[in-house]
Design a protein around this motif. Sequence first.
Motif, PDB file in Angstrom:
ATOM      1  N   PHE A 404     -36.581 -34.006  45.907  1.00  0.00           N
ATOM      2  CA  PHE A 404     -37.834 -34.918  45.289  1.00  0.00           C
ATOM      3  C   PHE A 404     -38.962 -34.117  45.566  1.00  0.00           C
ATOM      4  N   GLN A 405     -39.066 -33.216  46.654  1.00  0.00           N
ATOM      5  CA  GLN A 405     -40.199 -32.574  46.806  1.00  0.00           C
ATOM      6  C   GLN A 405     -40.279 -31.208  45.763  1.00  0.00           C
ATOM      7  N   GLU A 406     -39.153 -30.937  45.392  1.00  0.00           N
ATOM      8  CA  GLU A 406     -38.975 -29.701  44.407  1.00  0.00           C
ATOM      9  C   GLU A 406     -39.502 -30.441  42.926  1.00  0.00           C
ATOM     10  N   ARG A 407     -39.547 -31.606  42.817  1.00  0.00           N
ATOM     11  CA  ARG A 407     -40.184 -32.270  41.402  1.00  0.00           C
ATOM     12  C   ARG A 407     -41.408 -32.997  41.674  1.00  0.00           C
ATOM     13  N   GLY A 408     -42.413 -32.550  42.774  1.00  0.00           N
ATOM     14  CA  GLY A 408     -43.796 -33.039  42.966  1.00  0.00           C
ATOM     15  C   GLY A 408     -43.911 -33.955  43.788  1.00  0.00           C
ATOM     16  N   PHE A 409     -42.915 -34.522  44.707  1.00  0.00           N
ATOM     17  CA  PHE A 409     -43.213 -35.508  45.718  1.00  0.00           C
ATOM     18  C   PHE A 409     -43.424 -34.649  46.944  1.00  0.00           C
ATOM     19  N   THR A 410     -44.519 -35.404  48.003  1.00  0.00           N
ATOM     20  CA  THR A 410     -44.885 -34.805  49.220  1.00  0.00           C
ATOM     21  C   THR A 410     -44.478 -35.984  50.099  1.00  0.00           C
ATOM     22  N   LEU A 411     -44.010 -35.401  51.362  1.00  0.00           N
ATOM     23  CA  LEU A 411     -43.609 -36.382  52.553  1.00  0.00           C
ATOM     24  C   LEU A 411     -45.012 -36.987  52.766  1.00  0.00           C
ATOM     25  N   SER A 412     -44.719 -38.455  53.054  1.00  0.00           N
ATOM     26  CA  SER A 412     -46.117 -39.034  53.492  1.00  0.00           C
ATOM     27  C   SER A 412     -45.558 -40.053  54.648  1.00  0.00           C
ATOM     28  N   SER A 413     -46.619 -40.926  54.899  1.00  0.00           N
ATOM     29  CA  SER A 413     -46.148 -41.906  55.971  1.00  0.00           C
ATOM     30  C   SER A 413     -46.033 -43.115  55.745  1.00  0.00           C
ATOM     31  N   LEU A 414     -45.535 -43.968  56.667  1.00  0.00           N
ATOM     32  CA  LEU A 414     -45.245 -45.523  56.368  1.00  0.00           C
ATOM     33  C   LEU A 414     -46.349 -46.172  56.013  1.00  0.00           C
ATOM     34  N   GLU A 415     -47.597 -45.760  56.315  1.00  0.00           N
ATOM     35  CA  GLU A 415     -48.738 -46.543  55.826  1.00  0.00           C
ATOM     36  C   GLU A 415     -48.976 -46.306  54.504  1.00  0.00           C
ATOM     37  N   SER A 416     -48.567 -45.363  53.930  1.00  0.00           N
ATOM     38  CA  SER A 416     -48.971 -45.024  52.304  1.00  0.00           C
ATOM     39  C   SER A 416     -48.135 -45.778  51.389  1.00  0.00           C
ATOM     40  N   LEU A 417     -47.069 -46.820  52.114  1.00  0.00           N
ATOM     41  CA  LEU A 417     -46.503 -47.802  51.230  1.00  0.00           C
ATOM     42  C   LEU A 417     -47.190 -49.023  50.685  1.00  0.00           C
ATOM     43  N   PRO A 418     -46.822 -49.616  49.692  1.00  0.00           N
ATOM     44  CA  PRO A 418     -47.489 -50.768  49.645  1.00  0.00           C
ATOM     45  C   PRO A 418     -47.145 -51.775  50.706  1.00  0.00           C
ATOM     46  N   GLU A 419     -48.118 -52.560  51.080  1.00  0.00           N
ATOM     47  CA  GLU A 419     -47.974 -53.713  52.031  1.00  0.00           C
ATOM     48  C   GLU A 419     -46.788 -54.476  52.029  1.00  0.00           C
ATOM     49  N   ASN A 420     -46.288 -54.824  50.824  1.00  0.00           N
ATOM     50  CA  ASN A 420     -45.189 -55.739  50.409  1.00  0.00           C
ATOM     51  C   ASN A 420     -43.950 -54.822  50.688  1.00  0.00           C
ATOM     52  N   ARG A 422     -43.668 -52.198  52.960  1.00  0.00           N
ATOM     53  CA  ARG A 422     -44.083 -51.684  54.198  1.00  0.00           C
ATOM     54  C   ARG A 422     -43.386 -52.830  55.178  1.00  0.00           C
ATOM     55  N   VAL A 423     -43.503 -54.079  55.139  1.00  0.00           N
ATOM     56  CA  VAL A 423     -43.284 -55.041  55.869  1.00  0.00           C
ATOM     57  C   VAL A 423     -41.499 -55.167  55.918  1.00  0.00           C
ATOM     58  N   PHE A 424     -41.124 -54.735  54.897  1.00  0.00           N
ATOM     59  CA  PHE A 424     -39.558 -54.663  54.758  1.00  0.00           C
ATOM     60  C   PHE A 424     -38.983 -53.364  55.257  1.00  0.00           C
ATOM     61  N   TYR A 425     -39.708 -52.453  55.791  1.00  0.00           N
ATOM     62  CA  TYR A 425     -38.869 -51.152  56.184  1.00  0.00           C
ATOM     63  C   TYR A 425     -37.915 -51.176  57.128  1.00  0.00           C
ATOM     64  N   ASN A 426     -36.900 -50.657  56.927  1.00  0.00           N
ATOM     65  CA  ASN A 426     -35.510 -50.728  57.710  1.00  0.00           C
ATOM     66  C   ASN A 426     -35.878 -49.389  58.663  1.00  0.00           C
ATOM     67  N   TYR A 427     -36.190 -49.734  60.083  1.00  0.00           N
ATOM     68  CA  TYR A 427     -36.482 -48.683  60.828  1.00  0.00           C
ATOM     69  C   TYR A 427     -35.159 -48.071  61.335  1.00  0.00           C
ATOM     70  N   GLN A 428     -33.967 -48.839  60.965  1.00  0.00           N
ATOM     71  CA  GLN A 428     -32.726 -48.314  61.828  1.00  0.00           C
ATOM     72  C   GLN A 428     -32.389 -47.118  60.695  1.00  0.00           C
ATOM     73  N   ARG A 429     -32.496 -47.334  59.562  1.00  0.00           N
ATOM     74  CA  ARG A 429     -32.442 -46.338  58.555  1.00  0.00           C
ATOM     75  C   ARG A 429     -33.128 -45.050  58.576  1.00  0.00           C
ATOM     76  N   ASN A 430     -34.439 -45.452  59.031  1.00  0.00           N
ATOM     77  CA  ASN A 430     -35.440 -44.369  59.331  1.00  0.00           C
ATOM     78  C   ASN A 430     -35.590 -43.323  57.848  1.00  0.00           C
ATOM     79  N   SER A 431     -35.551 -43.946  56.977  1.00  0.00           N
ATOM     80  CA  SER A 431     -35.800 -43.383  55.671  1.00  0.00           C
ATOM     81  C   SER A 431     -37.063 -42.501  55.804  1.00  0.00           C
TER      82      SER A 431
END
Length: 438
Positions: A404-420, A422-431
């Motif tokens: 994805f980085q090779e196609r213009g995506f950049t690493l970001s933080s969990l806070e950059s996700l939409p609120e709805n 972010r609340v379902f983020y799976n911390y065990q997968r740690n994506s």
Amino acid sequence: MANSTHLLPEIHWLRNSSPYIYAHRGKTFVISFSGAFILDTKFLYFVQDVALLYSLGIRIVLVHGAETQIENILTQSNLNLSEINGTQIIHSELLPHIKAALGTTRIELESLFSIGLTHSFMAGMSIQILSGNFITARPLGVRDGVDYCHRGEIRKIDINTIQQSLSQGSIVLISPIGYSPTGESFYLDREEIATEIAIAMSADKLIFMMQSTKIDSVSLPQELAPTGVTQFIQSYPKLHPSLITHLLNAAHASQSGVKRVHIISQDTDGALLMELFKRDGVGILITEAIFEDTKKATIEDVGGILELITPLEQKGLLVRRPREQLETEIDHFIVMERDKMIIACAALYPFAKEKVGELACLVVHPEYRKSGRATALLATIEKAAKQKGLTQLCVLTTQTFHWFQERGFTLSSLESLPENKRVFYNYQRNSKVLMKLL
């Protein structure tokens, strides 16, 4: 889904070919091959493969050549064929020799479908070969001052008799010769016969067998639309003349109602079966039908998507999506379909408030990876996101973030996700979270 990796390759092949076995049953195939191929040691295997097609309920018309046989018999009599602009001049003294070569070749073919099957996997099968005067011909006549004598062209094809013969369970064998109403004989072009018969019958397939040395001089496409044939020929001026003839006849047939035309190498044992019973064959396919398409998914695509994503879910590379969830969310999916098989998919989940779209479930079938399809699917998702008024894409991934980085995506933080989201983020997968501005 059960693990089938322990199965023999033959079982996988049979299962993958079963849709084609079903689809080809009762269909009409017109197959053209040269006299040189008949003399090839691999021709007996071709006969056995044709017999296999017959056993599967396929209606077969064979149009044979005898070019090499004619040349040999004329050489023995110290005679030669002359031609102008690629068309032979058939003088009266040549015609008896040509008819003898054609007759001998036809008898040899009929014999091969009898004794040639005795010591093969098709032993015990009874096949009726039927030949006859199906073609009414007329002379080419005098063109640009040249009299082509007994070189002719098709005037009429007795399609009704051919159809009746096929319906009665015969393989129809046609030689490149035709007869006028006055009883004259004319030597005809084998490819023209095969093409016009396929058109007149609205055949499901027209198949040209040819030498691979005449088709491997350039990187050939797997599929061509008939409207693209002329441009392809112009792009490769060094194409072998016989390949050009095949392509032009194929385009003509396709535009005249023949569903699919195949150009296949005769030098590869089993090439006929590989072309007909594999999704990606070994020849060139010319068809007006859309062979591969990218489209919005429908409820009918759920099974194909599940088959595509389940192996990755089992490996933990994708979050599991039960069938019920997939059916509910199917409107979010875009799929790539190749010959009625789902080979890639992706989903777009919009978050209108933040003007962010989540790219999810981007999967390409293993046989089609590294072909640019994932990148093309990403471009389709980006276009769809823009049409929805979204300004960013986000993606969650555990292992493919470099792609994805090779196609213009950049690493970001969990806070950059939409609120709805972010609340379902799976911390065990740690994506990892990646974002891209559109």
